[in-house]
Design an enzyme around this catalytic site. Structure first.
Site, PDB file in Angstrom:
ATOM      1  N   ASP A 333       4.176  -7.629  -2.090  1.00 38.78           N
ATOM      2  CA  ASP A 333       4.185  -8.596  -3.201  1.00 38.78           C
ATOM      3  C   ASP A 333       5.583  -9.148  -3.470  1.00 38.78           C
ATOM      4  OD1 ASP A 333       1.550  -8.038  -3.444  1.00 38.78           O
ATOM      5  OD2 ASP A 333       1.746  -6.749  -5.208  1.00 38.78           O
TER       6      ASP A 333
HETATM    7  P1  NAP Z   1       3.176  -3.608  -2.549  1.00 41.58           P
HETATM    8  O1  NAP Z   1       2.968  -5.039  -2.841  1.00 41.58           O
HETATM    9  O2  NAP Z   1       2.351  -2.603  -3.235  1.00 41.58           O
HETATM   10  O3  NAP Z   1       3.015  -3.458  -0.973  1.00 41.58           O
HETATM   11  C1  NAP Z   1       3.280  -2.266  -0.328  1.00 41.58           C
HETATM   12  C2  NAP Z   1       2.951  -2.429   1.135  1.00 41.58           C
HETATM   13  O4  NAP Z   1       3.342  -1.230   1.795  1.00 41.58           O
HETATM   14  C3  NAP Z   1       1.468  -2.615   1.393  1.00 41.58           C
HETATM   15  O5  NAP Z   1       1.240  -3.910   1.889  1.00 41.58           O
HETATM   16  C4  NAP Z   1       1.101  -1.542   2.418  1.00 41.58           C
HETATM   17  O6  NAP Z   1       0.443  -2.154   3.512  1.00 41.58           O
HETATM   18  C5  NAP Z   1       2.441  -0.985   2.849  1.00 41.58           C
HETATM   19  N1  NAP Z   1       2.411   0.474   3.049  1.00 41.58           N
HETATM   20  C6  NAP Z   1       1.825   1.412   2.289  1.00 41.58           C
HETATM   21  N2  NAP Z   1       2.013   2.622   2.811  1.00 41.58           N
HETATM   22  C7  NAP Z   1       2.726   2.450   3.941  1.00 41.58           C
HETATM   23  C8  NAP Z   1       3.228   3.324   4.932  1.00 41.58           C
HETATM   24  N3  NAP Z   1       3.023   4.645   4.883  1.00 41.58           N
HETATM   25  N4  NAP Z   1       3.924   2.799   5.964  1.00 41.58           N
HETATM   26  C9  NAP Z   1       4.131   1.461   6.055  1.00 41.58           C
HETATM   27  N5  NAP Z   1       3.670   0.583   5.150  1.00 41.58           N
HETATM   28  C10 NAP Z   1       2.977   1.076   4.102  1.00 41.58           C
HETATM   29  O7  NAP Z   1       4.701  -3.164  -2.805  1.00 41.58           O
HETATM   30  P2  NAP Z   1       5.967  -3.955  -3.278  1.00 41.58           P
HETATM   31  O8  NAP Z   1       6.195  -5.148  -2.416  1.00 41.58           O
HETATM   32  O9  NAP Z   1       7.024  -2.921  -3.415  1.00 41.58           O
HETATM   33  O10 NAP Z   1       5.584  -4.512  -4.709  1.00 41.58           O
HETATM   34  C11 NAP Z   1       5.439  -3.685  -5.841  1.00 41.58           C
HETATM   35  C12 NAP Z   1       4.224  -4.095  -6.647  1.00 41.58           C
HETATM   36  O11 NAP Z   1       4.054  -3.169  -7.729  1.00 41.58           O
HETATM   37  C13 NAP Z   1       4.379  -5.470  -7.259  1.00 41.58           C
HETATM   38  O12 NAP Z   1       3.119  -6.084  -7.328  1.00 41.58           O
HETATM   39  C14 NAP Z   1       4.882  -5.151  -8.645  1.00 41.58           C
HETATM   40  O13 NAP Z   1       4.610  -6.152  -9.583  1.00 41.58           O
HETATM   41  C15 NAP Z   1       4.083  -3.892  -8.942  1.00 41.58           C
HETATM   42  N6  NAP Z   1       4.732  -3.155 -10.035  1.00 41.58           N
HETATM   43  C16 NAP Z   1       5.886  -2.487  -9.826  1.00 41.58           C
HETATM   44  C17 NAP Z   1       6.526  -1.895 -10.899  1.00 41.58           C
HETATM   45  C18 NAP Z   1       7.840  -1.218 -10.781  1.00 41.58           C
HETATM   46  O14 NAP Z   1       8.374  -0.821 -11.792  1.00 41.58           O
HETATM   47  N7  NAP Z   1       8.385  -1.064  -9.597  1.00 41.58           N
HETATM   48  C19 NAP Z   1       5.958  -1.931 -12.136  1.00 41.58           C
HETATM   49  C20 NAP Z   1       4.781  -2.614 -12.299  1.00 41.58           C
HETATM   50  C21 NAP Z   1       4.171  -3.197 -11.236  1.00 41.58           C
HETATM   51  P3  NAP Z   1      -0.524  -1.292   4.494  1.00 41.58           P
HETATM   52  O15 NAP Z   1      -1.552  -0.678   3.607  1.00 41.58           O
HETATM   53  O16 NAP Z   1      -1.048  -2.291   5.456  1.00 41.58           O
HETATM   54  O17 NAP Z   1       0.357  -0.283   5.149  1.00 41.58           O
END
Ligand code: NAP
Length: 409
Positions: A333
């Site tokens: 994301d």
């Molecule tokens: P993400 O959008 O959740 O994407 C994570 C990606 O990692 C997934 O596409 C997944 O694809 C891949 N993945 C998972 N396990 C894996 C593994 N073992 N090896 C390789 N790839 C793996 O993560 P992000 O880009 O960090 O975004 C964070 C999200 O969380 C945002 O939507 C944000 O708004 C939300 N959020 C974060 C917080 C915060 O405080 N950090 C708070 C509220 C909301 P596969 O399944 O294909 O592997």
């Protein structure tokens, strides 16, 4: 003493969770805090009625009612939030919405507050006990209703708000018990929780009122499905290692997948290999990458990656067109260009790391599945993007091996 020991006995094993489960673990703590405050308030009220009605002054009764409403709504709200994050089967992950939802929610809260006023005015009437229980019931119900329209992806922000409610409930408890320490600690908790929620909302470009009311995190249909026709191109570890070695500037963009795979130590090994070869390596840190604020910083620090190599999103983005390789490790994301252009997308308006502006993108993930917001990512099918499918730790291990095997110098 027995109660303290029992608390430790439950608390210590509870702390034994992986970093990725910290948000739901934190929510459980808020639930217990809220329940404790609610129970103390209830006990204080009934003790007051039975033993010293004169002490149930308007001020004290108001504090009790506030404590009980906030405490019990934090209890059920936090349990629901923890359940959604843990993906408990019987709690729907998707936002559950229906017409008039906000009216129902606000109606329940207003009813609890109105009954509260009634009890504050008549704390010792024959019917007051029943009304008090009704307030407790409405607060418990409100906690559930508050969370069901909110999607799992946005739960960490809500947890931070519930943290704030638990703190405010403790402030009210401090007034009830005439305990200044509780008032101070509660205010600290209440204000820091609120500030953190506002920071997280800003980082995700969400309106704060959206978090509190209504279908936060709903996935709009039109946003999904883009890029389905395009082809995903795959690269081998050999090819990827060669590209990396030839680069002058590599920007590593870590995300939730790095945390899941616990790949930070392999990232460090790759960082060492590349810097040894004179490649400049920077880490682009998105404020909400992972599942809690500072998630990436904590993991990279654990692997002893120099803090100076970590660059904030606003600082790295102007550099991205000069970046030879953007290495996306389990981030989705936070690098999704849909955030800039797809109006119907749930992440529309969220600032992202401009990985797509790099000359070449290498992306590590296990499958073609979407990220947390549940939408497709055009980045993976761009002409200059190459996928390295697999668990991040294993793929990085393969990459590092290329450098060590004598294939590359
Ligand atoms: P993400 O959008 O959740 O994407 C994570 C990606 O990692 C997934 O596409 C997944 O694809 C891949 N993945 C998972 N396990 C894996 C593994 N073992 N090896 C390789 N790839 C793996 O993560 P992000 O880009 O960090 O975004 C964070 C999200 O969380 C945002 O939507 C944000 O708004 C939300 N959020 C974060 C917080 C915060 O405080 N950090 C708070 C509220 C909301 P596969 O399944 O294909 O592997």
């Amino acid at each position: 003493m027995v109660a303290i020991v029992a608390g430790f006995a439950v608390g210590i094993p509870l702390s034994n969770v992986p970093l990725t489960a910290v948000p739901q673990r934190t929510a459980l703590s808020h639930a217990f805090g809220g329940l404790a405050a609610g129970l103390v308030g209830t006990a204080e009220y009934f003790l007051g009625v039975g033993e010293s009605p004169a002490q149930l002054t308007t001020f004290r009764m108001s504090a009790i009612v506030v404590e009980v409403i906030l405490g019990f709504l934090t209890f059920t709200g936090s349990l629901m939030a923890a359940g959604k994050l843990q993906e408990v089967k019987w709690i729907p992950q998707r936002p559950v919405t229906y017409p008039g939802q906000n009216v129902v929610n606000i109606g329940v809260l207003v009813m609890a507050a109105a009954l509260g006023v009634l009890v504050v005015i008549n704390p010792t009437a024959a019917w007051s006990g029943q009304v008090f229980y009704a307030i407790v019931g409405l607060a418990i119900l409100f906690g559930v209703l508050l969370i069901i329209p909110i999607g799992g992806a946005d739960m960490p922000t809500v947890i931070s708000i519930l943290n704030s409610y638990a703190g405010l409930s403790a402030v009210a408890m401090g007034f009830v018990l005439n305990n200044k320490l509780l008032v101070t600690a509660g205010a600290l908790d209440g204000s820091s929780g609120l500030i953190l929620s506002i920071i997280m909302c800003r980082a995700m470009n969400r309106s704060f009122t959206n978090v509190l009311f209504g279908a936060f995190g709903t996935v709009q249909k039109e946003a999904a499905g883009s890029g389905e026709q395009k082809t995903w191109k795959q690269e081998t570890p050999e090819g990827a290692a060669q590209l990396l070695e030839q680069a002058r500037l590599v920007v590593i963009i870590p995300g939730y997948g790095m945390a899941v795979a616990q790949a930070q130590h392999k990232v460090r090994e790759l960082y060492d290999q590349l810097t040894k070869r004179g490649v400049t390596v920077k880490f682009a840190i998105h404020p909400v990458a992972g599942r809690m604020p500072g998630h990436m910083n904590v993991l990279l620090a654990e692997a002893d990656i120099p803090y100076t190599a970590l660059v904030e999103m606003d600082e790295i983005n102007p550099e991205m067109p000069q970046c030879d390789i953007a290495l996306v490790i389990g981030a989705n994301d936070v690098v999704n260009p849909a955030a800039r252009s797809a109006k119907g997308s749930p992440i529309y308006g969220m600032p992202i790391i401009a990985a797509d502006k790099a000359r070449t993108v290498l992306a590590i993930k296990r499958s073609k599945n979407p990220g947390f917001a549940g939408i497709d990512n055009e980045l993976y099918v761009l002409d200059n993007t190459w996928m390295l499918f697999g668990d991040a730790k294993a793929v990085l291990g393969d990459l590092v091996k290329q450098f060590g095997s004598g294939g590359l110098h």
